[in-house]
Design a protein around this motif. Structure first.
Motif, short mmCIF file in Angstrom:
data_model
loop_
_atom_site.label_atom_id
_atom_site.label_comp_id
_atom_site.label_asym_id
_atom_site.label_seq_id
_atom_site.Cartn_x
_atom_site.Cartn_y
_atom_site.Cartn_z
N UNK A 89 16.54 -13.94 56.11
CA UNK A 89 15.47 -13.08 56.64
C UNK A 89 14.75 -12.43 55.46
N UNK A 90 14.03 -13.25 54.72
CA UNK A 90 13.43 -12.80 53.47
C UNK A 90 12.32 -11.78 53.66
N UNK A 91 11.58 -11.89 54.74
CA UNK A 91 10.53 -10.90 55.02
C UNK A 91 11.11 -9.52 55.25
N UNK A 92 12.21 -9.46 55.99
CA UNK A 92 12.87 -8.18 56.25
C UNK A 92 13.44 -7.61 54.94
N UNK A 93 14.04 -8.48 54.13
CA UNK A 93 14.59 -8.04 52.84
C UNK A 93 13.46 -7.48 51.97
N UNK A 94 12.32 -8.16 51.97
CA UNK A 94 11.18 -7.73 51.17
C UNK A 94 10.72 -6.33 51.56
N UNK A 95 10.69 -6.05 52.86
CA UNK A 95 10.31 -4.71 53.33
C UNK A 95 11.26 -3.65 52.78
N UNK A 96 12.54 -3.96 52.78
CA UNK A 96 13.53 -3.00 52.26
C UNK A 96 13.36 -2.83 50.75
N UNK A 97 13.16 -3.94 50.03
CA UNK A 97 12.97 -3.83 48.58
C UNK A 97 11.74 -3.00 48.22
N UNK A 98 10.69 -3.09 49.04
CA UNK A 98 9.50 -2.25 48.79
C UNK A 98 9.85 -0.78 48.89
N UNK A 99 10.66 -0.42 49.87
CA UNK A 99 11.10 0.97 50.00
C UNK A 99 11.91 1.41 48.79
N UNK A 100 12.80 0.53 48.34
CA UNK A 100 13.65 0.85 47.19
C UNK A 100 12.79 1.04 45.95
N UNK A 101 11.79 0.18 45.76
CA UNK A 101 10.90 0.31 44.60
C UNK A 101 10.17 1.65 44.62
N UNK A 102 9.75 2.10 45.80
CA UNK A 102 9.10 3.40 45.91
C UNK A 102 10.07 4.54 45.58
N UNK A 103 11.33 4.36 45.99
CA UNK A 103 12.34 5.39 45.72
C UNK A 103 12.78 5.40 44.25
N UNK A 104 12.82 4.21 43.66
CA UNK A 104 13.36 4.07 42.30
C UNK A 104 12.40 3.29 41.40
#
Length: 172
Positions: A89-104
């Motif tokens: 589920x790469x699209x879902x993973x990508x959404x989460x990674x975007x959040x992480x990038x904003x946090x860190x």
């Protein structure tokens, strides 16, 4: 394998013993209140419903309804992203990674994970963009270089994407 499963939490053992999807849903609901503070509970349940019953939508609804408070913790967010990736589920993973990038935004791994995520989505231009953004931030001293682990990996992955995708990158 059976010895390892015997050490699993009770809720997981009971889920595995369920005779139907409806029975499994009932077991999940029985444990929901007791384990609501555990991100691992939700990840286990996601895995179970995705794998055993092939019910991604149901499993993902559990995550959407319950995992929000854990998303502020980048370790738990990353665990969710890895769980999505492991199931394709790469699209879902990508959404989460975007959040992480904003946090860190000052962590090398945030850029590395984001670039790899774009690569998984077959979007080499976005992957290269992440590598180049990272290089720019290092070059302008906005971030400290991580020479031990991520710099060499980032450089290798950047070159791999260039090599593998050179036709599609430059022939649009």
């Amino acid at each position: 394998h059976k010895e390892v499963m015997a050490n699993d939490p009770t809720y997981l053992q009971e889920l595995r013993g369920s005779s139907s999807f409806d029975n499994a849903k009932s077991i999940f609901e029985t444990y929901l209140e007791s384990y609501s503070a555990s991100p691992y509970f939700y990840l286990d349940v996601f895995d179970y419903f995705s794998d055993r019953w092939n019910k991604f939508d149901y499993a993902d609804a559990i995550i959407n309804d319950n995992y929000g408070s854990f998303m502020e913790n980048s370790t738990f967010a990353k665990a969710l992203a890895y769980t999505y990736e492991a199931r394709g589920y790469y699209g879902k993973a990508n959404e989460v990674y975007k959040r992480i990038l904003k946090q860190r935004p000052n962590y090398s791994q945030s850029y590395f994970d984001m670039a790899n995520s774009f690569h998984d989505l077959k979007n080499p231009k976005q992957a290269l963009s992440m590598y180049l953004r990272y290089k720019y931030l290092i070059g302008e001293s906005f971030m400290e270089r991580d020479t031990i682990s991520f710099d060499p990996m980032m450089e290798r992955e950047y070159n791999n994407v260039l090599l593998i995708q050179k036709e599609s990158l430059f022939n649009d």
